[in-house]
Structure formats: C-alpha cells, structure tokens
Design a protein around this motif. Structure first.
Motif, mmCIF file in Angstrom:
data_model
loop_
_atom_site.group_PDB
_atom_site.id
_atom_site.type_symbol
_atom_site.label_atom_id
_atom_site.label_comp_id
_atom_site.label_asym_id
_atom_site.label_seq_id
_atom_site.Cartn_x
_atom_site.Cartn_y
_atom_site.Cartn_z
ATOM 1 N N PHE A 392 0.845 -1.194 0.000
ATOM 2 C CA PHE A 392 0.000 0.000 0.000
ATOM 3 C C PHE A 392 0.882 1.246 0.000
ATOM 4 C CE2 PHE A 392 -3.573 -2.643 1.543
ATOM 5 C CZ PHE A 392 -4.583 -2.115 0.755
ATOM 6 N N VAL A 393 0.395 2.278 -0.679
ATOM 7 C CA VAL A 393 1.000 3.611 -0.609
ATOM 8 C C VAL A 393 -0.091 4.506 -0.046
ATOM 9 C CG1 VAL A 393 2.205 5.427 -1.854
ATOM 10 C CG2 VAL A 393 2.300 3.070 -2.693
ATOM 11 N N GLY A 394 0.042 4.891 1.215
ATOM 12 C CA GLY A 394 -1.093 5.535 1.863
ATOM 13 C C GLY A 394 -2.218 4.527 1.971
ATOM 14 N N ASN A 395 -3.451 4.998 1.799
ATOM 15 C CA ASN A 395 -4.604 4.123 1.988
ATOM 16 C C ASN A 395 -5.242 3.650 0.690
ATOM 17 O OD1 ASN A 395 -4.782 4.158 4.901
ATOM 18 N ND2 ASN A 395 -5.280 6.324 4.678
ATOM 19 N N LYS A 396 -5.115 4.459 -0.376
ATOM 20 C CA LYS A 396 -5.893 4.168 -1.581
ATOM 21 C C LYS A 396 -5.041 3.870 -2.803
ATOM 22 C CE LYS A 396 -9.830 6.950 -0.061
ATOM 23 N NZ LYS A 396 -10.758 8.050 -0.384
ATOM 24 N N MET A 397 -3.744 3.717 -2.606
ATOM 25 C CA MET A 397 -2.872 3.382 -3.735
ATOM 26 C C MET A 397 -2.117 2.092 -3.443
ATOM 27 S SD MET A 397 -1.349 7.111 -4.863
ATOM 28 C CE MET A 397 -1.061 7.639 -3.173
ATOM 29 N N LEU A 398 -1.772 1.411 -4.517
ATOM 30 C CA LEU A 398 -1.049 0.156 -4.423
ATOM 31 C C LEU A 398 0.175 0.253 -5.327
ATOM 32 C CD1 LEU A 398 -1.695 -2.521 -2.913
ATOM 33 C CD2 LEU A 398 -2.494 -3.428 -5.094
ATOM 34 N N ALA A 399 1.346 -0.100 -4.804
ATOM 35 C CA ALA A 399 2.568 -0.122 -5.596
ATOM 36 C C ALA A 399 3.017 -1.571 -5.735
ATOM 37 C CB ALA A 399 3.660 0.704 -4.922
ATOM 38 N N TYR A 400 3.369 -1.947 -6.954
ATOM 39 C CA TYR A 400 3.808 -3.325 -7.180
ATOM 40 C C TYR A 400 4.672 -3.382 -8.431
ATOM 41 C CZ TYR A 400 -0.009 -3.331 -10.617
ATOM 42 O OH TYR A 400 -0.844 -3.035 -11.664
ATOM 43 N N CYS A 401 5.443 -4.458 -8.534
ATOM 44 C CA CYS A 401 6.231 -4.713 -9.727
ATOM 45 C C CYS A 401 5.432 -5.639 -10.616
ATOM 46 C CB CYS A 401 7.564 -5.348 -9.343
ATOM 47 S SG CYS A 401 8.666 -5.610 -10.752
ATOM 48 N N ASN A 402 5.194 -5.227 -11.885
ATOM 49 C CA ASN A 402 4.353 -6.052 -12.761
ATOM 50 C C ASN A 402 5.200 -6.963 -13.644
ATOM 51 O OD1 ASN A 402 5.280 -4.547 -14.922
ATOM 52 N ND2 ASN A 402 3.348 -3.501 -15.304
ATOM 53 N N ASN A 403 4.529 -7.704 -14.513
ATOM 54 C CA ASN A 403 5.209 -8.692 -15.349
ATOM 55 C C ASN A 403 6.125 -8.076 -16.403
ATOM 56 O OD1 ASN A 403 3.936 -10.845 -14.060
ATOM 57 N ND2 ASN A 403 2.095 -10.593 -15.302
ATOM 58 N N ASP A 404 5.989 -6.760 -16.632
ATOM 59 C CA ASP A 404 6.839 -6.078 -17.624
ATOM 60 C C ASP A 404 8.013 -5.362 -16.969
ATOM 61 O OD1 ASP A 404 5.143 -6.832 -19.717
ATOM 62 O OD2 ASP A 404 3.818 -5.120 -19.338
ATOM 63 N N ASP A 405 8.352 -5.745 -15.737
ATOM 64 C CA ASP A 405 9.447 -5.118 -14.989
ATOM 65 C C ASP A 405 9.238 -3.619 -14.841
ATOM 66 O OD1 ASP A 405 10.605 -7.526 -14.606
ATOM 67 O OD2 ASP A 405 12.277 -7.240 -15.987
ATOM 68 N N LYS A 406 8.001 -3.242 -14.546
ATOM 69 C CA LYS A 406 7.691 -1.856 -14.217
ATOM 70 C C LYS A 406 7.163 -1.807 -12.790
ATOM 71 C CE LYS A 406 6.301 -0.100 -18.789
ATOM 72 N NZ LYS A 406 7.170 1.087 -18.863
ATOM 73 N N VAL A 407 7.591 -0.804 -12.044
ATOM 74 C CA VAL A 407 6.958 -0.536 -10.756
ATOM 75 C C VAL A 407 5.787 0.394 -11.027
ATOM 76 C CG1 VAL A 407 7.190 0.576 -8.522
ATOM 77 C CG2 VAL A 407 8.994 -0.938 -9.350
ATOM 78 N N VAL A 408 4.596 -0.062 -10.670
ATOM 79 C CA VAL A 408 3.359 0.653 -10.963
ATOM 80 C C VAL A 408 2.750 1.146 -9.657
ATOM 81 C CG1 VAL A 408 1.032 0.437 -11.918
ATOM 82 C CG2 VAL A 408 2.939 -0.769 -12.998
ATOM 83 N N VAL A 409 2.299 2.378 -9.660
ATOM 84 C CA VAL A 409 1.508 2.902 -8.543
ATOM 85 C C VAL A 409 0.081 3.082 -9.057
ATOM 86 C CG1 VAL A 409 1.160 4.771 -6.893
ATOM 87 C CG2 VAL A 409 3.475 4.015 -7.465
#
Length: 835
Positions: A392-409
């Motif tokens: 989680f980033v704060g309460n309403k965002m999610l950060a993760y590494c996806n299958n394309d090697d991108k960190v997505v928020v």
C-alpha cells in the motif's frame, strides 16, 4: 496386503491391482451437487453393458459393481478420515462433480490431491453440472506441475490441461437428467476400457430399436382402437358413467401429481433453509442470505413456497434485530483461489490479498466491495507468504512490480495508474510505500531509489553494497533498512536511517541480520529484528533503542525464546512504553531503559493488536478471541462475549476498520466481523410507566400451576408458566426449556418448541401477518400463525403491535426501537444485501 487394497508404487497405482470400488464420487454436499451425485451413483450401478458389445470387445464384466459415495459431509480437520483415504486408495476411477461450489470445498480438493497421489491423473473423470469450466474445475484438475531441468537448475512449470468432462448443464433438473443419460456415457466408457463412440453407437442402435418397437405397437394399437371405436359407437349411450369415472380418475391423478410437486418444492425449500443455516454456522453470512432468499422466492427457475424454516434462516442471516452488542460475521471477501497472504492499509479501511495464482484483490472492508483486481503482478519471490514486491502507498494506492518489470503505482478506487517506472530485475525487488501516500521506495539488486508519488520524480538514489532481502520501513520522511556484513566485523550489519528529503544517512552497527520493523518516537528509534542462521554464534530475537541524534544504542534486549513479530510505542504518563509481541508472548518495556515491566502469555496466540488513545491495548488471537490490556494497570482480561467467530481453524486474523477479519485455513474467503449498524435502529427512552412495565414483565403473573391443572395439563411440577395466545390456544413453557402450544378445547399439543433460552412470561400479538410475539427475561420469540418459530430475538423487552415496533436492549443500559419487519420487508432487505 489384502486382495481388495490397491498396491501403490511411487504414488501411482498398479494397473493389475484388484480394486474394491470401480469409482469414487467426489462432490460438494450442497443441494444440486448432492442431487446429481445421487443420480449418477444410481445410474452407474444400474447400467448394464449390451451383451453384444461385451462379447465383441472381449470384456470380462458387463456391470459397474461398486461405487463409493460418502453420504455425509466430513468433520473439518486437517486430514481426511481413514475410511475416505482407504476408499480413495481402493477406487480405480475418481468422478468429480464440478460446479462453482466445488472450488470452495477443501474436502473435494483434498480428495482430488489424494487420488492423484495414489493413482495419477489419468483416471480422473469429471461431470460439469453448473458454471463455466474455468470457474467450476478445481485448480488441481486444470493445471499439472512438472519439473524441468535446465543448465542444472530445476524449475517447476505449470502446464494447463483439459480434463475429460461430461457436460450436463441445463436450465432445470429435468433437463439435466435427460442430458445425463447420454453424457454419462463419457464417464462410463473409460471405466470399461471403451471409447465413447463405442457406447454412443450402441446407445443409438438400442434407441432406434425402441422407436421401431413402439411404432409397430402403436400401429397395432391403432387398429385395435379403430375396431373398438366402431363397437363403442353402437353402445356409446351406455358408456357415460364409465367416461365420467375415467375423467374423475384423471382429475384425481392430476391432484396427486400437484400434491407430489408441492411436496417436492417444500422439501427443496427445507433443504435451502438448512443450507443457509450451515453457511451461517461457518460465518458465511452472504451465502446464507442467498440460500435463505432462494428458499422463500425462486430456485433454479421454480417458485418456492413459503416455509417457517426459510423465514427463520433469512431473519437470522440478515440480523435485522441485532442491535450491535457484539462483532458478528458481516461480509465475505472472496478471491478466485486460495489466499496466501494479506496486507491492511494504514487506515485499516482497505484490505489487499493475493491468491496462489498471483491475482491481487483490494476490498473496502467497511462495505465489503471489491475495489480492484490485478492479475499482472510479477512473481519474484520464492517465499509466497512474505511478498515484498507489493505494498500500500497511503490508503488508496497500491505499488507493485508487474510482469513487464515496471513498478506501478495504482489508484485502487479509480483504477488509474498514478505513475510507473521501468526497473531491471535480476534477482529480487522490494517495493514499499509510506503510510501518508507521499513516497515509494524501490530496492532492486544493489540499488535503492525513492520516488515522489505526486509527480513520479526520483528524489533519492543510492547504490548499496549488498542486496536488501528484508523489510524497508518508513517512519515519516525516513526509510530504515539493514545491510548485512558491512560492519568492522563481518558478522555485523549496518542499520541505515535515510532522510529522503535531505539525503542525510544515520548508520548504526548491529548484530541483527534480519530486520522486522521500527518506530521513531520522541527522538528515539525503536528497532526489532533477529539474528538467525547456521553461521551465527547464537540465534535470538532482539529489541533495541537508538538515540536519533547521536546514533548510539541506548539499550538492547535479546530473547532466545520469544521471536518478536510486532512492536508499537505508546506514551503512558508521558513516558514511552514499548509493547512487543511474539506468537503467544506479550511484553511491555520501559522505552527509556528497556526494562521489562510486564510479560504474559495470551491463550490462542497473538495475531494482531492496536493501542488506543486511552492506553488500552486490544488484541485478537489466532483462534478468534479478543483480549484487552490496560497499559496503566497491566490488567488483562478476555472479552469472549465481544466477538462471535465460528471459524475453528484460522490462517490469517487481523484488525480492520470497524472490526476484525478472519480467513479460514486453506480458504479463498475472508470473513469481516463488525457490529450491526441497522439504519432503522432508533434510541428508545422509556417513560416511568414503561419502565415499571419492563421491570415487572419477567415474573409469571397469576397462579399458573392452578391454571395448568384446570386446562388438563400433565406433569404440573414441570410447568413454568401458562400464556394464553387466544381463547383456544395456550403456550406452556417447562422447566426443561421446552414449550408446547396446547389446544385447550381439544386437549392436545399442537406443536413443541425445543431449547428455548428463557421462560416466556408475556404474549404480544398477533401482528398484521398473524405472527405472535412472546417475551422472556433474556430472549423473545416470534411464531407464525401455525405456531412455527420464525424469529428468535436477543434481549427483546416489549412489542407494540399497533405502532409496529419493538424494544430491544437492557433496562439498565441502552434501549433500542426497531420496526416489526414483514415478510416482504425481509425479502427486499435480502435482495439489497446480495446485489
């Protein structure tokens, strides 16, 4: 080993082994699945192979001799019971009845796993009865794992497979039964070692013969009828009575058929009500509402008649008369597959979970709404239960590494991508957002970088000397992490505290090689972690305090038998108190000196805790119990009355906004527990007259023993009261906590109610639907016009039939006014709940 027991070699059954059972039927013990299983069982044991086909193929048998089907649902334990294990070992084929409910059944999946272990996959046959294959076949049937060795490295690959299936999906049971007669040949053929076309062709030949026979018979019958018609014409006037008799018989048969249909529908209503009660006993409240609603409205396109059992189940599942005095099952948060782990947002309003196939779900735990489902999350960790590449980033965002090697928020509410950034992942990645939603830190291999969420800009970047394998912790604008083996001694590590705004770095030498977390409060950094591994001189868990200004360790506590897994810091009388927990131990430490001020064991193990502003700590145990600790007095007390959790074996337990969440072991369900917030509930202020009525209502009035004797009741010494419902019917509660409704005129018992919770002392009613309300000291009851129990209400005090409301609560506490809900009201409420 006996003749009837399979030989198992390397997990695969010997083809020459004699089997006790030709087939084992695995199915979910719900209504439709059970109905199909029973039909298949009967059809298999009645099936006879055509003699010509048997001789042509040189087969030794022409019947399926024995089929195993367990009649009752198993008790929930970690293992299948011995008789089931033996039956699986002794069965040549496994037939799986597949519906969307099958994937939710722990036991069906265990049976499949065990059969594969004993006999392999080739002898598993499936029957699809409802839903699409992807949502009805368990994962164990859809995928096969194989070990692939490349360059000396073994990896596990998942290969998608398509199980052999008979498809009997239909609009209703009659259509399904019709399909069963031909589609089941797909299941029967392999059992005889035949191809499907062998049986299908013979089935068609037999069908053609039947049609020819029927046609010839009909033609002959037509000739006879024609001749009889000529004769009948001569004497038709003498046949009126016979024709009338035939008409009467036809009408009689029609009435019998209607009665049979009515009886079957009533049985169906009863089964659905029973299913609802079973769901509720497992705290699956939404499923319980769905089943109870079907028992009173429609099921599978059929209109279902009203039953008292259906109304009782629906009212209980809706909890319309619950005034919120305890936390009870409210919502079900459902994933597609078994859930491996969860994270809760800083505000505890949003819950994230990921399943075994790396699908991510985010729910609003207050409403139970699924906000977002993500299926492009990268699988970068070997330890599936401690994923570090999603946060989680704060309460309403999610950060993760996806299958394309991108960190997505990702904004989980709107679904918009706030920003993304390319990363080069070779071994591992850690993605961690801060509680306030301002930053995301990304650690890839030997590089760490911090991004400003508002614009996606990099604000801090640093090459590090070793790969970070543990936690990165945010404390305000600072990140904390440990780099191993960088101290003056190779056994030492460096705790780094980085101010991402200024770039200042504080370094603290420590013997910890595992970092669990940290808190910064009033100029001190409180850290917890451990020293583990085969190369360390001693293994231990530790808590220590660091002066933020100087970086000096003020105190350090080591624990060999108490692995600390959570730590919080509170202020009690303006002094810092460190609260730390292990699986079952609770410690309170002086924040200034580290001295242990309190320690206790908590029954059931501590899963999660929060500290309130008043200095009270609330804990939830792994087994679903709640405890509270007063940090001023160190008084610990259990609050078992506060949480009604029926889950016996839990995997994940936590605290969330408005309540608690519990995941049963090996489940794809998370249950949210909350206090009922009925919008129709109103505070009730009793005037002096009402107070006197309420205070005096708990005592039987008049000489009820004399009244019982006068109306001819037996066992007078057991009679607890006599309540007149009307001039012809009385309710007679007994001291053994049963109650009879008694017909005074005919001197006979109308019906008996078992296990009442308090002796009724006052009768109200009937209401506009003919329902009668009876009140006791701790509970109230509502009975329909036939005196069937339809509602049981905790703490019911008064019912105003004329004004249409009831009073619930305690005289010395809160009293609440709630409306009397009609049947239509309940159905409308249920339909809103299950949307």
């Amino acid at each position: 080993m006996s003749e009837n027991t399979n030989e198992v070699v390397n997990g695969i059954s010997n083809e020459n082994t004699a089997y006790k059972y030709d087939a084992f039927i695995s199915y979910r013990h719900t209504d439709l699945d059970k109905f199909v299983a029973e039909k298949i069982h009967k059809y298999l044991e009645e099936f006879k192979l055509p003699k010509g086909l048997k001789n042509k193929k040189g087969l030794k048998k022409n019947r399926i001799e024995r089929v195993f089907r367990d009649k009752e649902e198993l008790t929930i334990t970690n293992n299948l019971e011995d008789p089931i294990i033996q039956a699986l070992k002794s069965s040549e084929y496994l037939i799986v009845i597949c519906s969307p409910r099958t994937k939710e059944s722990v036991w069906c999946r265990k049976e499949i796993e065990k059969f594969i272990e004993f006999h392999g996959r080739n002898k598993i046959l499936t029957v699809l009865i409802e839903g699409e294959p992807g949502e009805s076949f368990p994962e164990e049937l859809l995928f096969e794992e194989e070990v692939v060795k490349e360059n000396g490295v073994e990896t596990i690959h998942r290969k998608e497979i398509e199980p052999l299936a008979a498809d009997i999906r239909g609009k209703n049971r009659r259509q399904m039964c019709a399909l069963l007669k031909t589609e089941l040949l797909r299941v029967i053929a392999p059992i005889f070692g035949l191809e499907y076309d062998d049986l299908r062709q013979r089935h068609r030949e037999r069908k053609v013969k039947r049609i020819i026979t029927a046609t010839v018979t009909a033609a002959g019958l037509g000739i006879v009828i024609g001749a009889a018609g000529v004769a009948s014409a001569l004497i038709i006037n003498n046949q009126k009575d016979k024709i009338q008799a035939q008409n009467d018989e036809i009408n009689s048969q029609k009435n019998r058929i209607e009665e049979q249909n009515k009886s079957l529908l009533l049985d169906q209503a009863g089964n659905l009500a029973d299913n609802a009660n079973e769901y509720l006993a497992q705290d699956m409240r939404i499923d319980a509402i769905k089943s109870a609603l079907s028992s009173l409205t429609q099921y599978d396109g059929m209109d279902i008649p009203y039953t008292a059992a259906g109304r009782y189940a629906l009212t209980k599942a809706l909890r319309v008369y619950d005034v919120g005095d305890a936390y009870r099952a409210q919502n079900q948060l459902k994933a597609d597959y078994n859930i491996l782990n969860t994270q809760i947002s800083p505000s505890k309003e949003y819950l994230m979970a990921y399943d075994k196939f790396k699908n991510v779900y985010v729910w609003d735990v207050v409403t139970g709404e699924l906000l977002r489902r993500v299926d492009d999350w990268a699988d970068l960790s070997l330890d599936l239960r401690s994923e570090s590449n999603i946060s989680f980033v704060g309460n309403k965002m999610l950060a993760y590494c996806n299958n394309d090697d991108k960190v997505v928020v990702l904004d989980v509410v709107s679904g918009e991508i706030v920003f993304d950034v390319d990363v080069e992942v070779n071994t591992s990645v850690i993605v961690k957002g801060d509680d306030e939603g301002k930053y995301v830190v990304v650690a890839v291999d030997k590089k760490i970088e911090v991004y400003d969420v508002s614009n996606g800009n990099s604000i801090y970047k640093k090459d590090i000397q070793s790969t970070i394998e543990d936690e990165i912790v945010w404390c305000g604008d600072k990140i904390l992490y440990i780099e191993s083996g960088l101290g003056n001694d190779e056994s030492l590590s460096i705790l780094k505290v980085v101010d991402v705004k200024s770039g200042d770095v504080l370094e603290v030498e420590t013997t910890l090689n595992t970092f669990e977390g940290a808190h910064i409060k009033d100029g001190y950094i409180y850290v917890y972690g451990g020293c583990y591994g085969s190369l360390v001189p001693e293994e231990y868990s530790a808590v220590f305090a660091v002066e933020e200004a100087s970086g000096q360790i003020v105190w350090l506590n080591k624990y060999k038998d108490t692995p600390i897994n959570k730590l919080e810091v509170a202020s009690i009388d303006e002094e810092p108190v460190v609260v730390a927990t292990s699986y079952s131990q609770l410690l309170c430490l002086n924040g200034s000196t580290g001295l242990e001020e309190y320690r206790t064991s908590v029954t059931g193990g501590i899963s999660d805790f929060v500290i309130g502003d008043s200095g009270t700590m609330h804990m939830i145990a792994h087994e679903g119990r709640i405890f509270a600790l007063n940090l001023y007095t160190h008084e610990l007390y259990a609050m078992d009355y506060l949480l009604e959790c029926n889950i016996k074996m839990t995997d994940i337990v936590g605290i969330c906004a408005g309540g608690y969440y519990v995941m049963p072991m090996g489940s794809n369900n998370i249950i949210k527990y909350a206090k009922t917030d009925n919008p129709d509930k109103r505070s009730y202020e009793a005037d002096e007259e009402m107070k006197s009525i309420l205070e005096g209502v708990w005592y039987p009035s008049g000489d009820y023993v004399e009244e019982a004797d006068k109306i001819g009741l037996e066992n007078l010494h057991m009679v607890a009261n006599v309540l007149y419902i009307n001039e012809n019917v009385v309710a007679v509660p007994y001291f053994d906590m049963t109650m009879d409704f008694y017909d005074v005129a005919n001197k006979k018992v109308i019906c008996t109610i078992n296990n009442i919770k308090s002796v009724p002392v006052k009768c109200f009613g009937p209401d506009s639907e003919g329902n009668v309300y009876i009140v006791g000291e701790s509970h109230g009851y509502c009975f329909d016009k036939d005196y069937n129990l339809v509602v049981e209400i905790d703490s019911l005090k008064h019912v105003d039939i004329k004004e249409g409301y009831m009073v619930i609560g305690e005289i010395v506490g809160d009293l609440w006014e709630l409306p009397i809900y009609s049947m239509d009201d309940l159905i409308n409420l249920a339909q809103k709940e299950v949307k």
